[in-house]
Design a protein around this motif. Structure first.
Motif, PDB file in Angstrom:
ATOM      1  N   TYR A   1     -78.532  17.758  49.347  1.00  0.00           N
ATOM      2  CA  TYR A   1     -77.369  18.617  49.564  1.00  0.00           C
ATOM      3  C   TYR A   1     -77.302  19.893  48.703  1.00  0.00           C
ATOM      4  N   ASP A   2     -77.228  19.651  47.422  1.00  0.00           N
ATOM      5  CA  ASP A   2     -77.022  20.738  46.461  1.00  0.00           C
ATOM      6  C   ASP A   2     -78.117  21.805  46.676  1.00  0.00           C
ATOM      7  N   TYR A   3     -79.346  21.293  47.017  1.00  0.00           N
ATOM      8  CA  TYR A   3     -80.416  22.467  47.155  1.00  0.00           C
ATOM      9  C   TYR A   3     -79.992  23.264  48.551  1.00  0.00           C
ATOM     10  N   ALA A   4     -79.604  22.416  49.488  1.00  0.00           N
ATOM     11  CA  ALA A   4     -79.424  23.178  50.840  1.00  0.00           C
ATOM     12  C   ALA A   4     -78.264  24.117  50.615  1.00  0.00           C
ATOM     13  N   ARG A   5     -77.148  23.796  49.699  1.00  0.00           N
ATOM     14  CA  ARG A   5     -75.886  24.653  49.453  1.00  0.00           C
ATOM     15  C   ARG A   5     -76.500  25.928  48.841  1.00  0.00           C
ATOM     16  N   GLY A   6     -77.619  25.659  47.778  1.00  0.00           N
ATOM     17  CA  GLY A   6     -77.983  26.857  47.093  1.00  0.00           C
ATOM     18  C   GLY A   6     -78.926  27.768  47.991  1.00  0.00           C
ATOM     19  N   ARG A   7     -79.619  26.961  48.836  1.00  0.00           N
ATOM     20  CA  ARG A   7     -80.479  27.963  49.987  1.00  0.00           C
ATOM     21  C   ARG A   7     -79.408  28.572  50.773  1.00  0.00           C
ATOM     22  N   LEU A   8     -78.089  28.273  51.089  1.00  0.00           N
ATOM     23  CA  LEU A   8     -77.222  28.932  51.876  1.00  0.00           C
ATOM     24  C   LEU A   8     -76.814  30.215  51.029  1.00  0.00           C
ATOM     25  N   VAL A   9     -76.485  30.028  49.880  1.00  0.00           N
ATOM     26  CA  VAL A   9     -76.221  31.030  48.867  1.00  0.00           C
ATOM     27  C   VAL A   9     -76.927  32.363  48.869  1.00  0.00           C
ATOM     28  N   ALA A  10     -78.532  31.660  48.444  1.00  0.00           N
ATOM     29  CA  ALA A  10     -79.424  32.662  48.420  1.00  0.00           C
ATOM     30  C   ALA A  10     -79.615  33.430  49.810  1.00  0.00           C
ATOM     31  N   VAL A  11     -79.449  32.693  51.063  1.00  0.00           N
ATOM     32  CA  VAL A  11     -79.544  33.343  52.348  1.00  0.00           C
ATOM     33  C   VAL A  11     -78.283  34.221  52.498  1.00  0.00           C
ATOM     34  N   ARG A  12     -77.597  33.905  52.247  1.00  0.00           N
ATOM     35  CA  ARG A  12     -76.319  34.912  52.406  1.00  0.00           C
ATOM     36  C   ARG A  12     -76.338  36.362  51.540  1.00  0.00           C
ATOM     37  N   ASP A  13     -77.014  36.054  50.316  1.00  0.00           N
ATOM     38  CA  ASP A  13     -77.166  37.284  49.355  1.00  0.00           C
ATOM     39  C   ASP A  13     -78.331  37.929  50.137  1.00  0.00           C
ATOM     40  N   ALA A  14     -79.386  37.551  50.815  1.00  0.00           N
ATOM     41  CA  ALA A  14     -80.320  38.211  51.356  1.00  0.00           C
ATOM     42  C   ALA A  14     -79.502  38.927  52.597  1.00  0.00           C
ATOM     43  N   GLU A  15     -78.911  38.359  53.135  1.00  0.00           N
ATOM     44  CA  GLU A  15     -78.007  38.962  54.367  1.00  0.00           C
ATOM     45  C   GLU A  15     -77.503  40.066  54.016  1.00  0.00           C
ATOM     46  N   ARG A  16     -76.813  40.120  52.527  1.00  0.00           N
ATOM     47  CA  ARG A  16     -75.982  41.307  52.193  1.00  0.00           C
ATOM     48  C   ARG A  16     -77.123  42.541  51.895  1.00  0.00           C
ATOM     49  N   ALA A  17     -78.224  41.903  51.299  1.00  0.00           N
ATOM     50  CA  ALA A  17     -79.246  42.691  50.849  1.00  0.00           C
ATOM     51  C   ALA A  17     -79.872  43.484  52.238  1.00  0.00           C
ATOM     52  N   VAL A  18     -80.195  42.922  53.158  1.00  0.00           N
ATOM     53  CA  VAL A  18     -80.729  43.491  54.397  1.00  0.00           C
ATOM     54  C   VAL A  18     -79.673  44.554  55.224  1.00  0.00           C
ATOM     55  N   HIS A  19     -78.302  44.062  55.034  1.00  0.00           N
ATOM     56  CA  HIS A  19     -77.415  44.913  55.434  1.00  0.00           C
ATOM     57  C   HIS A  19     -77.353  46.442  54.770  1.00  0.00           C
ATOM     58  N   ARG A  20     -77.480  46.021  53.659  1.00  0.00           N
ATOM     59  CA  ARG A  20     -77.408  47.449  52.421  1.00  0.00           C
ATOM     60  C   ARG A  20     -78.580  48.185  52.749  1.00  0.00           C
ATOM     61  N   LEU A  21     -79.785  47.757  53.118  1.00  0.00           N
ATOM     62  CA  LEU A  21     -80.849  48.292  53.517  1.00  0.00           C
ATOM     63  C   LEU A  21     -80.871  49.062  54.862  1.00  0.00           C
ATOM     64  N   THR A  22     -80.335  48.213  55.872  1.00  0.00           N
ATOM     65  CA  THR A  22     -79.800  49.093  56.847  1.00  0.00           C
ATOM     66  C   THR A  22     -78.991  50.364  56.894  1.00  0.00           C
ATOM     67  N   GLU A  23     -77.849  50.082  56.075  1.00  0.00           N
ATOM     68  CA  GLU A  23     -77.163  51.137  55.894  1.00  0.00           C
ATOM     69  C   GLU A  23     -77.679  52.121  55.098  1.00  0.00           C
ATOM     70  N   GLN A  24     -78.361  51.989  54.118  1.00  0.00           N
ATOM     71  CA  GLN A  24     -79.301  53.104  53.418  1.00  0.00           C
ATOM     72  C   GLN A  24     -80.086  53.826  54.253  1.00  0.00           C
ATOM     73  N   ALA A  25     -80.849  52.973  55.273  1.00  0.00           N
ATOM     74  CA  ALA A  25     -81.849  53.827  55.911  1.00  0.00           C
ATOM     75  C   ALA A  25     -81.074  54.528  56.993  1.00  0.00           C
ATOM     76  N   GLU A  26     -79.978  54.134  57.523  1.00  0.00           N
ATOM     77  CA  GLU A  26     -79.037  55.036  58.323  1.00  0.00           C
ATOM     78  C   GLU A  26     -78.582  56.139  57.753  1.00  0.00           C
ATOM     79  N   SER A  27     -78.098  56.076  56.500  1.00  0.00           N
ATOM     80  CA  SER A  27     -77.568  57.136  55.570  1.00  0.00           C
ATOM     81  C   SER A  27     -78.771  58.210  55.475  1.00  0.00           C
ATOM     82  N   VAL A  28     -80.118  57.887  55.232  1.00  0.00           N
ATOM     83  CA  VAL A  28     -81.204  58.745  55.041  1.00  0.00           C
ATOM     84  C   VAL A  28     -81.416  59.609  56.297  1.00  0.00           C
ATOM     85  N   LEU A  29     -81.137  59.073  57.544  1.00  0.00           N
ATOM     86  CA  LEU A  29     -81.505  59.474  58.675  1.00  0.00           C
ATOM     87  C   LEU A  29     -80.359  60.625  58.911  1.00  0.00           C
TER      88      LEU A  29
END
Length: 123
Positions: free
Chosen positions: A77-105
Motif C-alpha cells: 500500500y505505501d509503495y503504491a501511494r509513493g508511486r502515485l506521488v511520483a507519477v503525479r509529479d511526472a505529470e506536472r513535469a510533462v505539462h511544464r515541458l509541453t508549456e515550454q515547447a509551446e512557448s518556444v513555438l
C-alpha cells in the motif's frame, strides 16, 4: 508491483523528443514486460506530448483506482501511494515541458513577425 507508469512515460518521452539510446529503451521495455496493456501500453507507444499527457492522465486514474481498492494494511500500500506521488509529479513535469515547447513555438512566431516588421517584404 513496479513503476510501470514511469517506465512507460520514459518510453513515450524518448519517442516524442527523439532522444534516448537503444539500451535505455530496451531496459524500459524489459521492465514493462507483461504490463503493456491499457493506458500503460498507450503511454509507452505515445509519439507526441499531447498523447503522453492524455495517456498519463488515464494511467493515473487507473493507479488511483488500484490504490482505492487496496487494503491500507497491505504491505504494498505505501509503495503504491509513493508511486502515485511520483507519477503525479511526472505529470506536472510533462505539462511544464509541453508549456515550454509551446512557448518556444510562440517565440519563433514572434521573431518571424518582428523580422518582417523590421524588413518589410513586398508581396
Amino acid at each position: 508491483m513496479s513503476c510501470d507508469e514511469l517506465e512507460a512515460l520514459r518510453l513515450g518521452v524518448m519517442t516524442a523528443l527523439g532522444i534516448g539510446d537503444e539500451s535505455t529503451r530496451k531496459h524500459a521495455e524489459q521492465e514493462l514486460e507483461g504490463s503493456l496493456e491499457g493506458p500503460i501500453a498507450a503511454l509507452a507507444a505515445a509519439e507526441t506530448l499531447p498523447e503522453i499527457e492524455r495517456h498519463l492522465d488515464a494511467a493515473l486514474v487507473e493507479l488511483e483506482e488500484e490504490i482505492a481498492a487496496m487494503d491500507p494494511e497491505d504491505p504494498e500500500y505505501d509503495y503504491a501511494r509513493g508511486r502515485l506521488v511520483a507519477v503525479r509529479d511526472a505529470e506536472r513535469a510533462v505539462h511544464r515541458l509541453t508549456e515550454q515547447a509551446e512557448s518556444v513555438l510562440d517565440g519563433f512566431g514572434e521573431a518571424h513577425h518582428h523580422l518582417h516588421e523590421a524588413f518589410p517584404v513586398d508581396a
